[in-house]
Design a protein around this motif. Structure first.
Motif, PDB file in Angstrom:
ATOM      1  N   LYS A   2      49.139 -17.085  56.675  1.00 28.95           N
ATOM      2  CA  LYS A   2      49.047 -16.262  57.876  1.00 28.95           C
ATOM      3  C   LYS A   2      47.639 -15.707  57.987  1.00 28.95           C
ATOM      4  O   LYS A   2      47.067 -15.239  57.011  1.00 28.95           O
ATOM      5  CB  LYS A   2      50.052 -15.125  57.772  1.00 28.95           C
ATOM      6  CG  LYS A   2      50.024 -14.181  58.972  1.00 28.95           C
ATOM      7  CD  LYS A   2      51.016 -13.064  58.754  1.00 28.95           C
ATOM      8  CE  LYS A   2      50.981 -12.088  59.910  1.00 28.95           C
ATOM      9  NZ  LYS A   2      51.873 -10.949  59.693  1.00 28.95           N
ATOM     10  N   VAL A   3      47.079 -15.777  59.170  1.00 30.59           N
ATOM     11  CA  VAL A   3      45.745 -15.236  59.404  1.00 30.59           C
ATOM     12  C   VAL A   3      45.876 -13.995  60.268  1.00 30.59           C
ATOM     13  O   VAL A   3      46.487 -14.023  61.322  1.00 30.59           O
ATOM     14  CB  VAL A   3      44.843 -16.262  60.102  1.00 30.59           C
ATOM     15  CG1 VAL A   3      43.499 -15.660  60.424  1.00 30.59           C
ATOM     16  CG2 VAL A   3      44.679 -17.488  59.225  1.00 30.59           C
ATOM     17  N   LEU A  43      34.343 -18.575  57.538  1.00 27.50           N
ATOM     18  CA  LEU A  43      34.971 -18.273  58.821  1.00 27.50           C
ATOM     19  C   LEU A  43      36.097 -19.256  59.094  1.00 27.50           C
ATOM     20  O   LEU A  43      36.085 -20.387  58.602  1.00 27.50           O
ATOM     21  CB  LEU A  43      33.950 -18.288  59.951  1.00 27.50           C
ATOM     22  CG  LEU A  43      33.080 -19.530  60.158  1.00 27.50           C
ATOM     23  CD1 LEU A  43      32.524 -19.532  61.571  1.00 27.50           C
ATOM     24  CD2 LEU A  43      31.908 -19.553  59.167  1.00 27.50           C
ATOM     25  N   THR A  44      37.091 -18.809  59.857  1.00 28.72           N
ATOM     26  CA  THR A  44      38.185 -19.680  60.263  1.00 28.72           C
ATOM     27  C   THR A  44      38.045 -19.977  61.747  1.00 28.72           C
ATOM     28  O   THR A  44      37.616 -19.126  62.529  1.00 28.72           O
ATOM     29  CB  THR A  44      39.553 -19.033  59.988  1.00 28.72           C
ATOM     30  OG1 THR A  44      39.638 -17.782  60.682  1.00 28.72           O
ATOM     31  CG2 THR A  44      39.745 -18.790  58.503  1.00 28.72           C
ATOM     32  N   THR A 128      46.949 -25.609  58.083  1.00 27.60           N
ATOM     33  CA  THR A 128      47.872 -25.383  59.192  1.00 27.60           C
ATOM     34  C   THR A 128      48.379 -23.958  59.149  1.00 27.60           C
ATOM     35  O   THR A 128      48.808 -23.476  58.091  1.00 27.60           O
ATOM     36  CB  THR A 128      49.063 -26.358  59.133  1.00 27.60           C
ATOM     37  OG1 THR A 128      48.582 -27.699  59.162  1.00 27.60           O
ATOM     38  CG2 THR A 128      49.998 -26.141  60.318  1.00 27.60           C
ATOM     39  N   VAL A 129      48.318 -23.275  60.273  1.00 25.64           N
ATOM     40  CA  VAL A 129      48.800 -21.904  60.389  1.00 25.64           C
ATOM     41  C   VAL A 129      49.782 -21.855  61.555  1.00 25.64           C
ATOM     42  O   VAL A 129      49.407 -22.150  62.697  1.00 25.64           O
ATOM     43  CB  VAL A 129      47.639 -20.910  60.624  1.00 25.64           C
ATOM     44  CG1 VAL A 129      48.171 -19.490  60.772  1.00 25.64           C
ATOM     45  CG2 VAL A 129      46.638 -20.977  59.479  1.00 25.64           C
ATOM     46  N   ASN A 130      51.029 -21.489  61.257  1.00 19.94           N
ATOM     47  CA  ASN A 130      52.069 -21.450  62.294  1.00 19.94           C
ATOM     48  C   ASN A 130      52.142 -22.772  63.055  1.00 19.94           C
ATOM     49  O   ASN A 130      52.208 -22.802  64.288  1.00 19.94           O
ATOM     50  CB  ASN A 130      51.820 -20.294  63.268  1.00 19.94           C
ATOM     51  CG  ASN A 130      51.888 -18.938  62.584  1.00 19.94           C
ATOM     52  OD1 ASN A 130      52.635 -18.760  61.617  1.00 19.94           O
ATOM     53  ND2 ASN A 130      51.115 -17.987  63.079  1.00 19.94           N
ATOM     54  N   ASP A 131      52.112 -23.866  62.296  1.00 19.79           N
ATOM     55  CA  ASP A 131      52.205 -25.225  62.835  1.00 19.79           C
ATOM     56  C   ASP A 131      51.013 -25.621  63.707  1.00 19.79           C
ATOM     57  O   ASP A 131      51.072 -26.625  64.418  1.00 19.79           O
ATOM     58  CB  ASP A 131      53.500 -25.397  63.649  1.00 19.79           C
ATOM     59  CG  ASP A 131      54.749 -25.221  62.798  1.00 19.79           C
ATOM     60  OD1 ASP A 131      54.709 -25.643  61.624  1.00 19.79           O
ATOM     61  OD2 ASP A 131      55.746 -24.662  63.297  1.00 19.79           O
ATOM     62  N   GLU A 132      49.956 -24.847  63.679  1.00 15.47           N
ATOM     63  CA  GLU A 132      48.748 -25.165  64.433  1.00 15.47           C
ATOM     64  C   GLU A 132      47.607 -25.463  63.464  1.00 15.47           C
ATOM     65  O   GLU A 132      47.489 -24.815  62.418  1.00 15.47           O
ATOM     66  CB  GLU A 132      48.349 -23.998  65.339  1.00 15.47           C
ATOM     67  CG  GLU A 132      49.329 -23.718  66.471  1.00 15.47           C
ATOM     68  CD  GLU A 132      49.362 -24.839  67.491  1.00 15.47           C
ATOM     69  OE1 GLU A 132      48.319 -25.521  67.650  1.00 15.47           O
ATOM     70  OE2 GLU A 132      50.421 -25.042  68.117  1.00 15.47           O
TER      71      GLU A 132
END
Length: 243
Positions: A2-3, A43-44, A128-132
């Protein structure tokens, strides 16, 4: 994974470990400490190339504030023509899956807020974060390494010239050219102390753009500097190189 933003004034990556156990929280805290204290910019970036989070080193390295960067396209950190091509490269990667830089470290040119362009080592990893899809970029400033390598190259070039020359006067123009070539300078001048007048005088110049720098060359040959005046006089006063 989670970001999120831990504090309004500073955005950074927050990785929540499964279970939220005491051990997981401790590891999470260690991760934050590592990210916040590393000298590399971290950075993300989301799939559209928009910056989602940064660490303190990003601010220090590029001179932007958190508000300047978060929510803006990562191309803001690139000089032209890379800036204009970035979205095209990202779109092609999303369409074809062919990566030219993701997962492969490489040296690139980066640009600070004040316009300064510098060499940097860049590595990008995908997650991948929340399927993105999300991308994590690591940027290391190579300015000092590049500067050292160029100075060493200049030293070796001058040594080779001196080894072949029979006198300093004969070697002067070759020395200036060797230094300028090694340091990527368009102009170089040799200043010598006139002990009778107690002034610095230009005794030789070299340039790779004689037509463009004609006026500057002629002025350099005519001007003199007292000790401590201007860049040449300042070097004379302290007896040390100035970069």
């Amino acid at each position: 994974m989670k970001v999120e933003n831990r504090a309004p004034e500073l955005n950074h990556t927050n990785i929540a470990l499964p279970g939220h156990t005491a051990e997981g929280q401790e590891n999470n805290a260690r991760l934050h400490c590592t990210i916040d204290t590393t000298i590399d910019a971290i950075l993300t970036i989301d799939a559209r190339g928009m910056i989602q989070s940064i660490n303190p080193a990003t601010i220090q390295m590029f001179g932007y504030t958190s508000e300047d960067l978060v929510g803006h396209n990562v191309s803001i950190l690139m000089p032209s023509p890379d800036k204009e091509r970035h979205d095209e490269h990202l779109a092609r990667y999303r369409k074809t899956g062919e990566a030219s830089i993701i997962g492969v470290g490489r040296e690139v040119c980066a640009q600070r807020k004040n316009g300064t362009i510098f060499q940097a080592a860049l590595s990008i990893s995908k997650t991948t974060v929340n399927d993105e899809p999300m991308y994590v970029g690591n940027i290391r400033d190579l300015t000092e390494r590049t500067r050292f390598e160029r100075r060493l190259k200049a030293l070796h070039a001058v040594t080779r010239v001196l080894a072949k020359a029979t006198s300093l006067q004969q070697a002067t123009i070759q020395i200036l050219r060797a230094i300028c070539d090694a340091l990527d300078w368009p102009f170089g001048a040799l200043w010598q102390v006139d002990h009778h007048a107690n002034l610095l005088r230009c005794v030789e110049v070299w340039t790779n753009s004689p037509g463009r720098l004609t006026k500057f060359v002629s002025q350099s040959r005519e001007i003199t500097f007292a000790r401590g005046t201007g860049l040449p006089g300042g070097v004379w006063a302290i007896g040390q190189p100035a970069w």
